[in-house]
Design an enzyme around this catalytic site. Structure first.
Site, PDB file in Angstrom:
ATOM      1  CB  SER A 140      23.145   0.307  54.568  1.00  0.00           C
ATOM      2  OG  SER A 140      21.896   0.420  54.659  1.00  0.00           O
ATOM      3  CE  LYS A 166      21.496   3.346  52.301  1.00  0.00           C
ATOM      4  NZ  LYS A 166      21.594   3.119  50.964  1.00  0.00           N
ATOM      5  CG  LEU A 167      20.897   6.674  60.277  1.00  0.00           C
ATOM      6  CD1 LEU A 167      20.530   7.897  61.290  1.00  0.00           C
ATOM      7  CD2 LEU A 167      21.575   5.610  61.376  1.00  0.00           C
ATOM      8  CE  LYS A 168      18.274   0.868  53.704  1.00  0.00           C
ATOM      9  NZ  LYS A 168      17.936   1.199  52.156  1.00  0.00           N
ATOM     10  CG  ASP A 193      17.775   4.459  51.288  1.00  0.00           C
ATOM     11  OD1 ASP A 193      16.963   4.997  50.589  1.00  0.00           O
ATOM     12  OD2 ASP A 193      18.478   3.475  50.971  1.00  0.00           O
ATOM     13  CG  ASN A 195      15.042   1.855  50.515  1.00  0.00           C
ATOM     14  OD1 ASN A 195      15.285   1.673  51.720  1.00  0.00           O
ATOM     15  ND2 ASN A 195      15.311   1.337  49.443  1.00  0.00           N
ATOM     16  CD  GLU A 218      20.447   5.670  48.968  1.00  0.00           C
ATOM     17  OE1 GLU A 218      21.356   5.900  49.832  1.00  0.00           O
ATOM     18  OE2 GLU A 218      19.974   4.570  48.645  1.00  0.00           O
ATOM     19  CG  ASP A 243      18.688   3.036  45.673  1.00  0.00           C
ATOM     20  OD1 ASP A 243      18.828   2.583  44.486  1.00  0.00           O
ATOM     21  OD2 ASP A 243      18.705   2.500  46.710  1.00  0.00           O
ATOM     22  CE  LYS A 267      21.141   0.022  46.033  1.00  0.00           C
ATOM     23  NZ  LYS A 267      19.790   0.059  46.541  1.00  0.00           N
ATOM     24  N   GLY A 295      24.575  -0.953  47.529  1.00  0.00           N
ATOM     25  CA  GLY A 295      24.675  -2.279  47.792  1.00  0.00           C
ATOM     26  C   GLY A 295      23.115  -2.916  47.749  1.00  0.00           C
TER      27      GLY A 295
HETATM   28  O1  SMG Z   1      24.513  -3.976  50.706  1.00  0.00           O
HETATM   29  O2  SMG Z   1      24.870  -3.048  52.540  1.00  0.00           O
HETATM   30  C1  SMG Z   1      24.212  -3.517  51.705  1.00  0.00           C
HETATM   31  C2  SMG Z   1      22.719  -2.797  51.720  1.00  0.00           C
HETATM   32  C3  SMG Z   1      22.733  -1.441  51.536  1.00  0.00           C
HETATM   33  O3  SMG Z   1      20.997  -0.240  52.176  1.00  0.00           O
HETATM   34  C4  SMG Z   1      21.355  -0.813  51.523  1.00  0.00           C
HETATM   35  N1  SMG Z   1      20.642  -1.144  50.230  1.00  0.00           N
HETATM   36  O4  SMG Z   1      18.055   1.162  49.196  1.00  0.00           O
HETATM   37  O5  SMG Z   1      20.067   1.481  49.291  1.00  0.00           O
HETATM   38  C5  SMG Z   1      19.144   0.766  49.422  1.00  0.00           C
HETATM   39  C6  SMG Z   1      19.291  -0.769  50.005  1.00  0.00           C
HETATM   40  C7  SMG Z   1      18.474  -1.621  49.352  1.00  0.00           C
HETATM   41  C8  SMG Z   1      18.096  -3.089  50.270  1.00  0.00           C
HETATM   42  S1  SMG Z   1      16.953  -3.870  49.496  1.00  0.00           S
HETATM   43  C9  SMG Z   1      17.657  -5.502  49.900  1.00  0.00           C
HETATM   44 MG    MG Z   2      18.832   2.967  48.706  1.00  0.00          MG
END
Ligand code: SMG
Ligand code: MG
Length: 374
Positions: A140, A166-168, A193, A195, A218, A243, A267, A295
């Site tokens: 990510s 995975k790109l935020k 993703d 969020n 996502e 998620d 998760k 993660g």
């Molecule tokens: O553990 O590599 C990792 C991070 C993966 O992007 C990741 N997590 O929404 O999926 C998600 C985010 C939440 C992270 S908030 C600390």
């Molecule tokens: Mg996510």
């Protein structure tokens, strides 16, 4: 063999802090170091470890580290100490009355489960019915200051072998960034993703992203918007993965029934435990919905459990479980290493198969307390 009951006379809580190799930025903020609560279930002849993934501020979900600490210290640990653990599912029986606090409960369950499995010499993967000893890994990528910086980071991950990027994304840093990455790396499997940063009014943006051949989008919309996710999924060819919206196996059932997603990111902290994660997996497998393991920038303790979860049969997509060097200059455990083929080994020792290295643990501990049987 089923392990016997374990007595757990004490539970230790530690808040740990580890510097990250680079800040991790998402649509809800930036983290520069990783803070977590480690739960250590201390038995007479065994011990077990769990990691609480609640962030320092309640942005990803309503849970936060300070609140999780209090829930563990005052409510969850005293309840677990009150009885011997005869079955793994029993760890959380006494805390069903506590609403929410899933990440805190999950950390306690993980520690008790680890102690119980270690006592019986079983691995977590075996306990979960795992079917593979290596799992494919993705990575990510946080929101970067420039597209060039992001591409450089992505290329370094691809060179290591990661199988999915995975790109935020967030409003204002989405279409142009994703397009640039698709153009520069047309053969790389890419997902995004959000969020939950968008609303149904952003549907034109998702229709534009729909043209880019992404593996999945996502959590585009708010955590509580299952019906809006269903409406959006109906308009897109691209798979929606949920998620934040999936907090239990019941949520998974509802989301699948509504057509709110075609893939689920599991998760354990978010759904309240490793055992509930298995139930989410089972619901999805039954419905033919692929899942993967997400993660929360876990230390090696949490990542070990995530790798065991990723060995379950329905986990057919690469997860966010990356190697230690993607997160930390130095992990808390023996480092997890990615093989050049983009897979990581599922830990082979009993329980989660790893434990914090004592000297690292001491160096990273910010506070600690021990709760004992009354
Ligand atoms: O553990 O590599 C990792 C991070 C993966 O992007 C990741 N997590 O929404 O999926 C998600 C985010 C939440 C992270 S908030 C600390
Ligand atoms: Mg996510």
């Amino acid at each position: 063999m089923t392990p016997a009951a374990v007595d757990l006379p004490a539970i230790e809580l530690r808040e740990v802090a580890l510097p990250l190799v680079r800040p991790f930025r998402t649509s809800f903020g930036e983290e520069r170091d990783k803070r977590a609560i480690l739960v250590r279930a201390i038995g007479d002849d065994t011990e077990g470890w769990g990691e609480c993934v609640a962030s320092v501020e309640p942005r990803y979900s309503e849970e936060w580290l300070g609140g999780a600490w209090l829930a563990l210290e005052r409510l969850i640990a005293p309840s677990v100490l009150a009885g011997a653990v005869k079955r793994p599912g029993q760890a959380l029986e006494g805390v069903q009355w506590i609403r929410g606090h899933r990440m805190a409960k999950a950390a306690m369950e993980a520690a008790v489960l680890d102690a119980w499995l270690r006592a019986g010499g079983l691995t977590l993967s075996e306990h979960l019915g795992g079917v593979r000893d290596r799992v494919p890994c993705g990575v990510s990528v946080g929101i970067a200051p420039t597209i060039e910086a992001m591409l450089e980071e992505i290329r370094s991950y691809l060179a290591k072998g990661y199988r999915r990027i995975k790109l935020k994304i967030e409003p204002g840093r989405d279409l142009a960034v994703v397009r640039a990455v698709r153009e520069a790396l047309p053969d790389t499997p890419v997902s995004v993703d959000a969020n939950g940063a968008y609303t149904p009014a952003d549907t034109p943006l998702f229709e534009a992203l729909d043209e880019l051949g992404l593996m999945m989008i996502e959590q585009p919309l708010d955590v509580e918007d299952l019906t809006d996710h269903a409406a959006l999924q109906a308009r897109l060819r691209t798979t929606i993965c949920l998620d934040e919206s999936i907090r239990s196996s019941r949520d998974a059932e509802a989301a699948i029934r509504l057509g709110a997603c075609r893939v689920i990111n599991i998760k354990p902290g978010r759904v309240g435990g490793i055992l509930e994660s298995k139930r989410v997996h089972d619901v999805a497998l039954q419905a033919g919905v692929p899942v993967w393991i997400g993660g929360m920038l876990e230390t090696g303790v949490g990542r070990a459990a995530n790798l065991a979860l990723a060995s379950m049969p329905g986990v057919t997509l690469p997860g966010d479980t990356s190697a230690s060097d993607r997160y930390f200059p130095e992990d808390l455990t023996k480092p997890f290493v990615l093989d050049p083929d983009g897979t990581m080994a599922v830990p082979r020792g009993p329980g989660i198969g790893v434990a914090p290295l004592p000297s690292r643990l001491e160096a990273c501990t910010a506070r600690r307390t021990t709760v004992t049987s009354p």
